[in-house]
Design a protein around this motif. Structure first.
Motif, PDB file in Angstrom:
ATOM      1  N   SER A 173       0.811  -1.226   0.000  1.00  7.84           N
ATOM      2  CA  SER A 173       0.000   0.000   0.000  1.00  7.84           C
ATOM      3  C   SER A 173       0.840   1.269   0.000  1.00  7.84           C
ATOM      4  CB  SER A 173      -0.945   0.009   1.207  1.00  7.84           C
ATOM      5  OG  SER A 173      -0.230  -0.052   2.428  1.00  7.84           O
ATOM      6  N   LEU A 174       2.143   1.167   0.279  1.00  9.71           N
ATOM      7  CA  LEU A 174       3.011   2.340   0.246  1.00  9.71           C
ATOM      8  C   LEU A 174       3.420   2.703  -1.180  1.00  9.71           C
ATOM      9  CD1 LEU A 174       4.212   4.368   2.206  1.00  9.71           C
ATOM     10  CD2 LEU A 174       6.179   2.858   2.505  1.00  9.71           C
ATOM     11  N   ARG A 175       3.256   1.774  -2.092  1.00  4.01           N
ATOM     12  CA  ARG A 175       3.383   2.009  -3.535  1.00  4.01           C
ATOM     13  C   ARG A 175       4.812   2.384  -3.960  1.00  4.01           C
ATOM     14  NH1 ARG A 175      -1.288   5.613  -6.341  1.00  4.01           N
ATOM     15  NH2 ARG A 175      -0.112   7.307  -5.391  1.00  4.01           N
ATOM     16  N   GLY A 176       5.799   1.766  -3.307  1.00  3.75           N
ATOM     17  CA  GLY A 176       7.180   2.028  -3.663  1.00  3.75           C
ATOM     18  C   GLY A 176       7.851   0.804  -4.250  1.00  3.75           C
ATOM     19  N   PRO A 177       9.186   0.755  -4.224  1.00  2.00           N
ATOM     20  CA  PRO A 177       9.920  -0.402  -4.730  1.00  2.00           C
ATOM     21  C   PRO A 177       9.872  -1.554  -3.744  1.00  2.00           C
ATOM     22  CG  PRO A 177      11.441   1.114  -3.723  1.00  2.00           C
ATOM     23  CD  PRO A 177      10.084   1.782  -3.664  1.00  2.00           C
ATOM     24  N   ARG A 178      10.207  -2.740  -4.200  1.00  2.00           N
ATOM     25  CA  ARG A 178      10.248  -3.887  -3.302  1.00  2.00           C
ATOM     26  C   ARG A 178      11.413  -3.716  -2.342  1.00  2.00           C
ATOM     27  NH1 ARG A 178       6.821  -7.778  -4.535  1.00  2.00           N
ATOM     28  NH2 ARG A 178       7.917  -9.201  -3.141  1.00  2.00           N
ATOM     29  N   GLY A 179      11.117  -3.688  -1.051  1.00  2.00           N
ATOM     30  CA  GLY A 179      12.153  -3.505  -0.046  1.00  2.00           C
ATOM     31  C   GLY A 179      11.532  -3.346   1.320  1.00  2.00           C
ATOM     32  N   GLY A 180      12.360  -3.096   2.330  1.00  2.00           N
ATOM     33  CA  GLY A 180      11.866  -2.983   3.695  1.00  2.00           C
ATOM     34  C   GLY A 180      12.412  -1.766   4.404  1.00  2.00           C
ATOM     35  N   LEU A 181      11.791  -1.446   5.535  1.00  2.00           N
ATOM     36  CA  LEU A 181      12.210  -0.373   6.432  1.00  2.00           C
ATOM     37  C   LEU A 181      12.050  -0.852   7.871  1.00  2.00           C
ATOM     38  CD1 LEU A 181      10.360   2.845   5.140  1.00  2.00           C
ATOM     39  CD2 LEU A 181      12.823   2.424   4.986  1.00  2.00           C
ATOM     40  N   VAL A 182      12.868  -0.327   8.752  1.00  3.54           N
ATOM     41  CA  VAL A 182      12.660  -0.499  10.188  1.00  3.54           C
ATOM     42  C   VAL A 182      12.595   0.893  10.808  1.00  3.54           C
ATOM     43  CG1 VAL A 182      13.510  -1.464  12.346  1.00  3.54           C
ATOM     44  CG2 VAL A 182      13.944  -2.678  10.207  1.00  3.54           C
ATOM     45  N   LEU A 183      11.554   1.142  11.576  1.00  5.26           N
ATOM     46  CA  LEU A 183      11.409   2.376  12.349  1.00  5.26           C
ATOM     47  C   LEU A 183      11.547   2.000  13.819  1.00  5.26           C
ATOM     48  CD1 LEU A 183       8.222   3.772  10.569  1.00  5.26           C
ATOM     49  CD2 LEU A 183      10.602   4.165   9.923  1.00  5.26           C
ATOM     50  N   ALA A 184      12.125   2.887  14.611  1.00  3.01           N
ATOM     51  CA  ALA A 184      12.332   2.537  16.022  1.00  3.01           C
ATOM     52  C   ALA A 184      12.452   3.788  16.870  1.00  3.01           C
ATOM     53  CB  ALA A 184      13.587   1.679  16.180  1.00  3.01           C
ATOM     54  N   THR A 185      12.305   3.594  18.171  1.00  2.00           N
ATOM     55  CA  THR A 185      12.598   4.660  19.116  1.00  2.00           C
ATOM     56  C   THR A 185      14.117   4.800  19.226  1.00  2.00           C
ATOM     57  OG1 THR A 185      12.610   3.123  20.987  1.00  2.00           O
ATOM     58  CG2 THR A 185      10.500   4.156  20.425  1.00  2.00           C
ATOM     59  N   GLU A 186      14.561   5.936  19.751  1.00  2.00           N
ATOM     60  CA  GLU A 186      15.995   6.166  19.904  1.00  2.00           C
ATOM     61  C   GLU A 186      16.654   5.074  20.744  1.00  2.00           C
ATOM     62  OE1 GLU A 186      17.894   8.190  18.483  1.00  2.00           O
ATOM     63  OE2 GLU A 186      16.821  10.004  17.906  1.00  2.00           O
TER      64      GLU A 186
END
Length: 490
Positions: A287-300
């Motif tokens: 649904s983000l409509r970008g390239p095939r790949g991943g992300l990690v978001l985190a707290t500091e």
């Protein structure tokens, strides 16, 4: 971390003539070396243009995003992190990764973003090991007065390895809509952790937070995972964080499927996972409509451990893909993307209502996200039969388990339907109403075939004569009215 990127109100319109020339040149050059590959690329565009793509995990990336993937950043090794690489000459990769991370933080309101994972599973593996490093390895090293594991003798290292293997994970079960990386035993996640799964209420098929809390209290997991790949409802992440805190668990959310709805501000408050989770993972496609790949978001707090994704579980980052992620994330920060995300959710709700009016049985009775889970047992079919019959008629879906599925994870009893891709083409509620009519028509005219053993077959079926042709003709009208990459002629 301070972001330097400015807000994005809109982007310039695509120069379709230039894009056409670019692709013609690319395919001409590719074909001069291996014409079969150039032809397969052309055929894929034709196939996608001529089919109703309803797979919830698929979408159409923009032309700028697609073009960004093919460049000489692919030729550069850049293991390590921004400004701290194991190879020389990585200044341009540093720029690319920094821009991708900046856009991710600005888009999701995250304290930290890591753009290196090659896929959603890689993102989850990075997150799992980062949590283990933060919660298990670092306290053990501190207690022993050591800085890193290389300083441990063999006995201490063996003790630490055994401690890693004793940790527990609690995630959503596969048949309730969870993902195989949330502790499914054949997956690495189910082998890394002692695992248990929470399901949904047998009657409503909705999450029961009290039952999740009771299970967490009894099991005491190190990691509590929320998120889904086939659950058609929203999740209250504030409640899930309360459950995690009550047992001292790290709260992780896998938002790979619904990241676009978070980015587009369809999910806010308690339904936005980023303010509530310690670690959030996602893919950049879907649904983000970008390239095939991943992300990690985190707290500091978790950032230093996540930053060790390479060499922890990742090899050298795909720098060309990180560049494409940056472009797609910039696109997702616009008002146009927020309009798109809302339309995805609106179309899914309308689509579910259209299916229900025609007698289709839906898991949870409907949807309030981007996907619909259709229980095809009401048509006397397995998910595999339904998926195959629909494909014969040019409707691309995927079979999926339903809660307490008697047919298991291979044949299944469900078909999963998603609205992101067709919404990208411009489909609206009336179009999805027509698609619902076609789907019900195809399934109603599909008959399971008895196996040679005399038992009901789970895979074989027959589709009534003329139904596939009629459906393809109807879908062709919708597809022609909502063209894919309009003006791009190869």
């Amino acid at each position: 971390m301070t972001d330097t990127v400015a807000p994005i109100d809109s982007l310039p319109p695509l120069d379709v003539e230039a894009a056409t020339q670019a692709y013609r040149t690319i395919l001409q050059i590719t074909g001069s070396v291996e014409p079969r590959i150039a032809e397969a690329i052309r055929s894929e565009l034709t196939d996608q243009r001529n089919s109703l793509k309803l797979i919830a995990s698929e979408n159409y990336a923009s032309i700028p995003t697609l073009l960004t993937m093919g460049n000489w950043l692919s030729d550069k090794y850049a293991e390590g992190t921004i400004g701290h690489r194991f190879y020389a000459g990585c200044q341009n990769v540093d720029t690319v990764e920094s821009v991708a991370a900046e856009h991710a933080r600005a888009l999701f309101g995250a304290e930290y973003a890591y753009a290196q994972p090659h896929s959603g599973i890689d993102a989850n593996l990075t997150a799992f090991w980062a949590i283990l490093a933060h919660r298990v390895e670092q306290p053990a090293l501190a207690e022993l007065g050591k800085k890193n594991v290389n300083e441990l003798d063999e006995d201490a290292w063996e003790t630490l390895r055994k401690t890693f293997g004793e940790q527990r994970m609690l995630g959503m079960s596969l048949d309730a809509g969870g993902h195989l990386t949330h502790g499914f035993r054949p997956n690495i996640s189910g082998k890394m952790f002692h695992q248990r799964s929470y399901g949904t209420d047998p009657e409503t098929q909705l999450l029961d937070y009290d039952k999740v809390a009771a299970m967490a209290k009894e099991f005491k997991p190190l990691v509590l995972i929320a998120g889904y790949s086939a659950y058609p409802r929203r999740v209250n992440f504030a409640k899930m964080r309360e459950i995690a805190d009550s047992v001292g668990a790290t709260f992780m959310v896998d938002m790979a499927h619904f990241a676009g709805l978070v980015a587009g501000k369809v999910f806010t408050g308690d339904e936005d996972p980023v303010p509530h989770a310690h670690v959030v993972t996602t893919t950049t496609h879907k649904s983000l409509r970008g390239p095939r790949g991943g992300l990690v978001l985190a707290t500091e707090e978790y950032a230093p451990s996540v930053d060790r994704g390479c060499p922890l579980v990742l090899g050298g980052p795909l720098s060309n893909m990180m560049a494409a992620k940056a472009v797609a994330l910039a696109e997702a920060r616009t008002a146009d993307f927020r309009t798109y995300a809302q339309q995805v959710a609106d179309n899914a709700k309308s689509f579910a209502e259209s299916l229900s009016r025609r007698g289709a049985k839906l898991v949870t009775g409907g949807t309030d996200n981007h996907l619909v889970l259709l229980d095809v047992s009401g048509f006397g079919l397995t998910g595999r039969q339904g998926e195959s019959a629909l494909l014969d008629a040019g409707v691309v879906t995927n079979r999926n388990a339903v809660p307490n599925d008697p047919n298991g994870a291979w044949y299944t009893s469900g078909v999963r339907l998603g609205t992101p891709a067709l919404t990208s083409r411009g489909f609206g509620p009336d179009d999805f109403d027509a698609v619902a009519d076609m789907i019900v028509d195809v399934l109603s005219n599909t008959t399971p075939v008895t196996a040679s053993t005399g038992k009901p077959g789970k895979a074989k079926y027959t589709l009534a004569e003329g139904v596939a042709e009629k459906t393809k003709a109807r879908s062709a009208e919708l597809l022609e009215a909502n063209p894919l990459y309009p003006g791009l002629e190869l």
